[in-house]
Design an enzyme around this catalytic site. Structure first.
Site, PDB file in Angstrom:
ATOM      1  N   ARG A 100      -0.677  12.578 -17.210  1.00 40.37           N
ATOM      2  CA  ARG A 100      -1.176  12.370 -15.843  1.00 40.37           C
ATOM      3  C   ARG A 100      -2.589  12.921 -15.723  1.00 40.37           C
ATOM      4  NH1 ARG A 100       0.630  12.404 -10.275  1.00 40.37           N
ATOM      5  NH2 ARG A 100      -1.283  12.282  -9.113  1.00 40.37           N
ATOM      6  N   ARG A 146      -1.071   5.481 -11.781  1.00 43.81           N
ATOM      7  CA  ARG A 146      -0.710   6.712 -12.470  1.00 43.81           C
ATOM      8  C   ARG A 146       0.376   6.499 -13.509  1.00 43.81           C
ATOM      9  NH1 ARG A 146      -0.234   9.287  -7.505  1.00 43.81           N
ATOM     10  NH2 ARG A 146      -2.320   8.494  -7.242  1.00 43.81           N
ATOM     11  N   ASP A 188       4.193  10.065 -11.551  1.00 42.84           N
ATOM     12  CA  ASP A 188       4.091  10.853 -10.331  1.00 42.84           C
ATOM     13  C   ASP A 188       5.479  11.436 -10.073  1.00 42.84           C
ATOM     14  OD1 ASP A 188       2.579  11.646  -8.208  1.00 42.84           O
ATOM     15  OD2 ASP A 188       2.635   9.722  -7.157  1.00 42.84           O
ATOM     16  N   ASP A 237       7.195  13.619  -7.112  1.00 41.19           N
ATOM     17  CA  ASP A 237       7.002  14.218  -5.788  1.00 41.19           C
ATOM     18  C   ASP A 237       8.272  14.933  -5.348  1.00 41.19           C
ATOM     19  OD1 ASP A 237       4.395  13.287  -5.477  1.00 41.19           O
ATOM     20  OD2 ASP A 237       5.023  11.439  -4.473  1.00 41.19           O
TER      21      ASP A 237
HETATM   22  N1  ROI Z   1       3.108   2.559  -4.418  1.00 45.35           N
HETATM   23  C1  ROI Z   1       4.338   2.339  -4.906  1.00 45.35           C
HETATM   24  N2  ROI Z   1       4.910   1.148  -4.712  1.00 45.35           N
HETATM   25  N3  ROI Z   1       5.040   3.286  -5.596  1.00 45.35           N
HETATM   26  C2  ROI Z   1       4.510   4.522  -5.810  1.00 45.35           C
HETATM   27  O1  ROI Z   1       5.165   5.370  -6.447  1.00 45.35           O
HETATM   28  C3  ROI Z   1       3.221   4.798  -5.309  1.00 45.35           C
HETATM   29  N4  ROI Z   1       2.644   6.009  -5.487  1.00 45.35           N
HETATM   30  C4  ROI Z   1       1.434   6.294  -5.004  1.00 45.35           C
HETATM   31  C5  ROI Z   1       0.653   5.300  -4.167  1.00 45.35           C
HETATM   32  C6  ROI Z   1      -0.727   5.111  -4.782  1.00 45.35           C
HETATM   33  C7  ROI Z   1       0.537   5.876  -2.775  1.00 45.35           C
HETATM   34  N5  ROI Z   1       1.303   4.001  -4.092  1.00 45.35           N
HETATM   35  C8  ROI Z   1       2.540   3.776  -4.597  1.00 45.35           C
HETATM   36  O2  ROI Z   1       0.936   7.506  -5.183  1.00 45.35           O
END
Ligand code: ROI
Length: 162
Positions: free
Chosen positions: A83, A92, A95, A97
């Site tokens: 990352r 990315r 991610d 979260d």
């Molecule tokens: N859009 C989707 N569909 N899935 C994600 O995990 C995701 N993650 C992000 C942003 C760029 C906001 N858009 C995303 O960080």
């Protein structure tokens, strides 16, 4: 011991392999065999920046890690998987979260829980409901009240076993 929920997202460098690898790393943070993982869903990017579709999932587990220690562990997994923090809304490799930490509200410079965007993101709510359909959020809203038909048709489930 708190139960935590983590959203996974990837849209670069073989997203399915990224999610598989992240799931196996998360299993090392989970107490016993408490790890549950949703199916993987394909989702259109939520962004003004052109980029590939995402693969999204949600994992849940019991952990003895305190919130910031858990955040460190999640960021270490992201970093291990290449990352690089570039554009805020850009693509990315992985991610992770932290969505929920038990019923806690956390407001620290590095960490806001519940995750600020989760109630409006179908790519979080739909996988979350797949593993915790009866979940009540810390704000007392039932998860089921946030899910609608549009969200369910919008996200093709990738029938991937893991
Ligand atoms: N859009 C989707 N569909 N899935 C994600 O995990 C995701 N993650 C992000 C942003 C760029 C906001 N858009 C995303 O960080």
């Amino acid at each position: 011991m708190p139960r935590v929920f983590v959203a996974l997202g990837a849209n670069l460098a073989n997203p399915k392999a990224q999610l598989d690898k992240a799931v196996s790393a998360l299993s090392t943070l989970a107490q016993g065999d408490s790890l549950q993982v949703s199916p993987y869903y394909c989702s259109a990017p939520m962004s003004d920046v052109a980029q590939p579709d995402y693969l999204n999932a949600v994992a849940s587990f019991d952990t003895q890690l305190a919130p910031l220690a858990l955040l460190d562990a999640l960021q270490a997994i992201e970093n291990t998987q290449g990352r690089v923090r570039k554009a805020r809304w850009g693509p990315r490799t992985l991610d992770l979260d932290l969505l929920l930490y038990g019923d806690e509200f956390i407001n620290e410079p590095r960490l806001t829980v519940p995750h600020y965007g989760m109630k409006a993101r179908s790519f979080v709510l739909v996988p979350l409901a797949a593993i915790a359909p009866d979940l009540i959020l810390p704000c007392k809203t039932p998860l089921s009240h946030l899910i609608n038909e549009n969200m369910l048709v919008e996200l093709p489930l990738l029938g991937i076993d893991h």
